[in-house]
Design a protein around this motif. Structure first.
Motif, PDB file in Angstrom:
ATOM      1  N   TYR A  23       2.007   1.685  -3.563  1.00 25.22           N
ATOM      2  CA  TYR A  23       0.909   1.750  -4.531  1.00 25.22           C
ATOM      3  C   TYR A  23       0.174   3.080  -4.453  1.00 25.22           C
ATOM      4  N   PHE A  24      -0.046   3.590  -3.250  1.00 25.30           N
ATOM      5  CA  PHE A  24      -0.836   4.820  -3.113  1.00 25.30           C
ATOM      6  C   PHE A  24      -0.193   6.002  -3.841  1.00 25.30           C
ATOM      7  N   PHE A  30       0.833  -1.203   0.000  1.00 31.44           N
ATOM      8  CA  PHE A  30       0.000   0.000   0.000  1.00 31.44           C
ATOM      9  C   PHE A  30       0.867   1.252   0.000  1.00 31.44           C
ATOM     10  N   PHE A  86      -6.714  -1.724  -6.525  1.00 35.04           N
ATOM     11  CA  PHE A  86      -6.779  -2.174  -5.134  1.00 35.04           C
ATOM     12  C   PHE A  86      -7.122  -3.657  -5.036  1.00 35.04           C
ATOM     13  N   LEU A 118      -4.042  -5.578  -5.415  1.00 36.24           N
ATOM     14  CA  LEU A 118      -3.211  -5.323  -4.239  1.00 36.24           C
ATOM     15  C   LEU A 118      -3.498  -6.334  -3.135  1.00 36.24           C
ATOM     16  N   GLN A 119      -4.746  -6.838  -3.104  1.00 33.79           N
ATOM     17  CA  GLN A 119      -5.161  -7.760  -2.046  1.00 33.79           C
ATOM     18  C   GLN A 119      -5.034  -9.226  -2.442  1.00 33.79           C
ATOM     19  N   GLY A 125       3.157  -3.894  -4.731  1.00 32.15           N
ATOM     20  CA  GLY A 125       2.618  -2.545  -4.884  1.00 32.15           C
ATOM     21  C   GLY A 125       2.957  -1.925  -6.220  1.00 32.15           C
TER      22      GLY A 125
END
Length: 250
Positions: free
Chosen positions: A78-79, A75, A161, A164-165, A155
């Motif tokens: 990635y953000f 995260f 998202f 990402l999970q 990421g």
């Protein structure tokens, strides 16, 4: 800007999301401990001469360490990609090594703090002894750093998202559950004992558990070697990402 600025910013995000970053994982681990330690521990009193409640503590710490290291680091990088601020970081006078140190260092630090909090919490439930505290910290730091690098790679790779999970939930967590978190590999039938040895998480949990109780499913040297091998693979992958600009260039 340097790696300290990135590190401080990422660590300050933990303070703003304290319930999600620290409190929630600790409560989740405590519930695992109560359910498995109390329910199963009432039927399985000991494994290899160790009370079942104490036996699962290293596995529970590793479970949270692996999932949180991966999630925090993925995260964290990635953000900025999602918002576009990553290009400001890449154009700043800061080296790729400093970028990795900032994001990965912060994620690893959070996970190590969380692991120590969970260790202290577990001590409230069962009496614990750590036979080799230096080796315990070594495995803790190496695992946190390795899976934070792994999360950094995820990421960069993820395009949303949802992706990402995917890896933490569908790969890391199942491998951790099947890696000896709640049991010893020695209790498995011979065929499955061989199959489980292809799970890299087995070596992480085994080495970490040895530092507590001096009992392990595989050689401590092999556990350390596998951990370092995964670390080198992650470092090489991160190096390749920055060398090629994979998903970091417009």
């Amino acid at each position: 800007m340097n790696y300290r600025a990135i590190y401080v910013f990422e660590m300050s995000r933990t303070g703003r999301t304290l319930l999600q970053s620290i409190v929630s994982p600790v409560i989740s681990t405590s519930l695992y401990f109560v359910v498995f330690g109390a329910a199963i521990g009432a039927r399985i009193t000991e494994i290899e001469g160790i009370s079942y409640g104490a036996f699962i503590v290293p596995g529970l710490i590793m479970l949270m360490l692996l999932t949180q290291s991966t999630a925090n680091a993925s995260f964290g990088i990635y953000f900025p990609r999602f918002t576009g601020t990553i290009y400001e970081v890449l154009s700043a006078p800061v080296s790729y090594i400093e970028i990795v140190l900032g994001y990965v260092g912060a994620a690893a630090t959070k996970s190590i703090i969380l692991g120590l909090i969970i260790l202290a919490t577990a001590g409230l439930f069962v009496p614990l002894r750590i036979a080799h505290p230096i080796w315990m910290l070594t495995f803790l730091v190496l695992t946190a750093a390795t899976f934070s690098l792994f999360g950094f790679i995820i990421g960069v790779w993820a395009e949303g998202f949802e992706k990402l999970q995917v890896v933490p939930l569908l790969i890391v967590m199942p491998l951790t559950f099947l890696g000896g978190t709640f049991y010893s590999v020695s209790v498995l039938p011979p065929f499955w004992r061989t199959v489980v040895l292809f799970n890299p998480v087995v070596y992480l949990i085994s080495g970490f558990r040895w530092s507590f109780f001096e009992t392990a499913d595989v050689s401590v040297g092999v556990s350390l070697g596998m951990t370092l091998l995964f670390l080198v693979i992650c470092l090489a992958t991160v190096w390749w990402i920055f060398k090629t600009g994979y998903k970091l260039k417009k």
